[in-house]
Design a protein around this motif. Structure first.
Motif, PDB file in Angstrom:
ATOM      1  N   VAL A 186      -0.377  -7.337  -5.968  1.00  0.00           N
ATOM      2  CA  VAL A 186      -0.736  -6.278  -5.022  1.00  0.00           C
ATOM      3  C   VAL A 186      -1.135  -6.867  -3.678  1.00  0.00           C
ATOM      4  CG1 VAL A 186      -2.331  -4.385  -4.549  1.00  0.00           C
ATOM      5  CG2 VAL A 186      -1.490  -4.747  -6.877  1.00  0.00           C
ATOM      6  N   SER A 187      -0.570  -6.334  -2.597  1.00  0.00           N
ATOM      7  CA  SER A 187      -0.968  -6.721  -1.251  1.00  0.00           C
ATOM      8  C   SER A 187      -2.308  -6.079  -0.922  1.00  0.00           C
ATOM      9  CB  SER A 187       0.073  -6.265  -0.222  1.00  0.00           C
ATOM     10  OG  SER A 187       1.262  -7.002  -0.344  1.00  0.00           O
TER      11      SER A 187
ATOM     12  N   ALA B 202      -2.889 -10.482  -3.082  1.00  0.00           N
ATOM     13  CA  ALA B 202      -2.374 -11.213  -1.917  1.00  0.00           C
ATOM     14  C   ALA B 202      -3.084 -10.751  -0.656  1.00  0.00           C
ATOM     15  CB  ALA B 202      -0.874 -10.993  -1.779  1.00  0.00           C
ATOM     16  N   PHE B 203      -3.503 -11.707   0.176  1.00  0.00           N
ATOM     17  CA  PHE B 203      -4.170 -11.414   1.438  1.00  0.00           C
ATOM     18  C   PHE B 203      -3.377 -12.000   2.603  1.00  0.00           C
ATOM     19  CE2 PHE B 203      -7.729 -11.629  -1.634  1.00  0.00           C
ATOM     20  CZ  PHE B 203      -8.324 -10.394  -1.402  1.00  0.00           C
ATOM     21  N   GLY B 204      -3.489 -11.377   3.763  1.00  0.00           N
ATOM     22  CA  GLY B 204      -2.875 -11.891   4.968  1.00  0.00           C
ATOM     23  C   GLY B 204      -2.501 -10.754   5.899  1.00  0.00           C
ATOM     24  N   ALA B 205      -2.138 -11.072   7.144  1.00  0.00           N
ATOM     25  CA  ALA B 205      -1.643 -12.373   7.586  1.00  0.00           C
ATOM     26  C   ALA B 205      -2.774 -13.263   8.107  1.00  0.00           C
ATOM     27  CB  ALA B 205      -0.607 -12.188   8.687  1.00  0.00           C
TER      28      ALA B 205
ATOM     29  N   GLU C 269       0.809  -1.225   0.000  1.00  0.00           N
ATOM     30  CA  GLU C 269       0.000   0.000   0.000  1.00  0.00           C
ATOM     31  C   GLU C 269       0.839   1.270   0.000  1.00  0.00           C
ATOM     32  OE1 GLU C 269      -2.472   0.146   3.436  1.00  0.00           O
ATOM     33  OE2 GLU C 269      -0.856  -0.354   4.821  1.00  0.00           O
ATOM     34  N   ASP C 270       2.094   1.201   0.434  1.00  0.00           N
ATOM     35  CA  ASP C 270       2.953   2.386   0.466  1.00  0.00           C
ATOM     36  C   ASP C 270       3.931   2.434  -0.702  1.00  0.00           C
ATOM     37  OD1 ASP C 270       1.811   3.253   2.901  1.00  0.00           O
ATOM     38  OD2 ASP C 270       3.130   1.899   4.021  1.00  0.00           O
TER      39      ASP C 270
ATOM     40  N   LEU D 285     -11.214  -6.685   1.066  1.00  0.00           N
ATOM     41  CA  LEU D 285     -11.772  -7.129  -0.203  1.00  0.00           C
ATOM     42  C   LEU D 285     -11.950  -5.958  -1.161  1.00  0.00           C
ATOM     43  CD1 LEU D 285     -12.671  -9.939  -1.263  1.00  0.00           C
ATOM     44  CD2 LEU D 285     -15.033  -9.226  -0.788  1.00  0.00           C
ATOM     45  N   ALA D 286     -12.297  -4.798  -0.644  1.00  0.00           N
ATOM     46  CA  ALA D 286     -12.492  -3.626  -1.497  1.00  0.00           C
ATOM     47  C   ALA D 286     -11.180  -3.216  -2.167  1.00  0.00           C
ATOM     48  CB  ALA D 286     -13.047  -2.467  -0.678  1.00  0.00           C
ATOM     49  N   ARG D 287     -10.079  -3.329  -1.420  1.00  0.00           N
ATOM     50  CA  ARG D 287      -8.774  -3.008  -2.011  1.00  0.00           C
ATOM     51  C   ARG D 287      -8.448  -3.995  -3.131  1.00  0.00           C
ATOM     52  NH1 ARG D 287      -3.969  -0.379  -1.132  1.00  0.00           N
ATOM     53  NH2 ARG D 287      -2.094  -1.528  -1.714  1.00  0.00           N
ATOM     54  N   ALA D 288      -8.794  -5.250  -2.925  1.00  0.00           N
ATOM     55  CA  ALA D 288      -8.567  -6.258  -3.957  1.00  0.00           C
ATOM     56  C   ALA D 288      -9.387  -5.954  -5.197  1.00  0.00           C
ATOM     57  CB  ALA D 288      -8.923  -7.642  -3.419  1.00  0.00           C
TER      58      ALA D 288
END
Length: 221
Positions: free
Chosen positions: A117-118, A138-141, A97-98, A123-126
Motif C-alpha cells: 500500500v502506498s 511504501a512512503f515517498g517521494a 489511494e485511488d 504515518l496514519a495511513r500506514a
C-alpha cells in the motif's frame, strides 16, 4: 492505537533490496531486456506498472515478466490490477489511494499473495493499512522524481517512525545509488526505483549499485 494484524504472508519478509518498477512501453523486447539486466544484477522484486488501456499488451507483458521472475527467483507485483495478478499468477498487487480497497483485494487474492500500500507521507495511513493486513507499506517521494514531479514529499524521519510497524517498509521517489543509503539507514527495507535504472546507459550496472546498498539482497538463491 489499533491492534496490528499479524503478517498474513511470510513472503512479505522478502520485501527487501532493489524493488524495480517498470516503465510503461509498448516495446516488450526492450522492457524485458532492461528487467533481465536488473534481475541478473540482484533485484528480487519487480512491479509491473502500465496504465494503458491495451489489455492484450498488458497481459502479454505481465506473462513475459512472470517468466523472467521465475527464472531469477524474483517476485512479481502488479500495480493496481487484481485481475492481472490472478491471470498471470503474480505474487501480489500494489495499491494506491485511488485503487481498490485493501479488504476487497484481500478477499479476491486470499492470504497467499502480497498486498502493498502506498502511504505517501502519512504515518496514519500506514497504521490503517497495517491494521487492515497490508504486507508492506511504501512512503515517498523522498527526492525529486521525474516520474511523479508533483508527488508529496516524505522525509527520512517518517521511515524511522514507521519502524514500529510489523511489516517491511519501501521508500520511493527519485532514489538512486547516491542517495539511497540514507533511506536504508533510516529504516527502509527496500528501495523502489524507476528512472535510476531505466535512464542509465548501463541498467545492469545501475541496478547493481543499488543492490550493493543491501549486501544480503545481492545473493542469489
Amino acid at each position: 492505537m489499533p491492534q496490528v494484524t499479524t503478517l498474513p504472508n511470510t513472503r512479505s519478509r522478502s520485501i527487501a533490496g532493489l524493488y524495480l518498477l517498470t516503465r510503461e512501453t509498448a516495446d516488450t523486447v526492450a522492457l524485458c531486456t532492461t528487467v533481465t539486466a536488473a534481475l541478473a544484477a540482484g533485484a528480487r522484486l519487480l512491479q509491473y506498472r502500465d496504465k494503458s488501456m491495451d489489455a492484450v499488451r498488458r497481459l502479454a507483458q505481465a506473462r513475459a515478466l512472470r517468466a523472467l521472475c521465475n527464472t531469477y527467483g524474483a517476485m512479481l507485483i502488479v500495480n493496481d490490477d487484481v485481475d492481472l495478478v490472478l491471470a498471470v499468477a503474480a505474487d501480489g498487487v500494489h495499491l494506491g489511494e485511488d485503487d481498490a480497497p485493501l479488504a476487497e483485494a484481500r478477499g479476491r487474492l486470499g492470504t497467499d499473495r502480497i498486498i502493498g500500500v502506498s502511504c505517501y507521507n502519512e504515518l496514519a495511513r500506514a497504521e490503517r493499512a497495517v491494521d487492515q493486513g497490508a504486507d508492506y507499506i511504501a512512503f515517498g517521494a523522498f527526492f525529486s522524481s521525474g516520474t511523479k514531479p508533483q508527488a508529496r514529499v516524505a522525509t527520512p524521519q517518517l521511515l524511522r517512525d514507521a519502524r514500529k510497524f510489523s511489516v517491511p517498509i519501501v521508500a520511493i521517489g527519485g532514489i538512486d545509488a547516491s542517495n539511497g543509503h540514507q533511506l536504508v539507514e533510516a529504516g527502509a527495507n527496500a528501495l523502489a526505483v524507476l528512472g535510476a535504472v531505466w535512464d542509465a546507459p548501463d541498467p545492469g550496472s545501475a541496478a547493481q549499485a543499488i543492490v550493493s546498498l543491501f549486501p544480503e539482497s545481492g545473493k542469489t538463491s
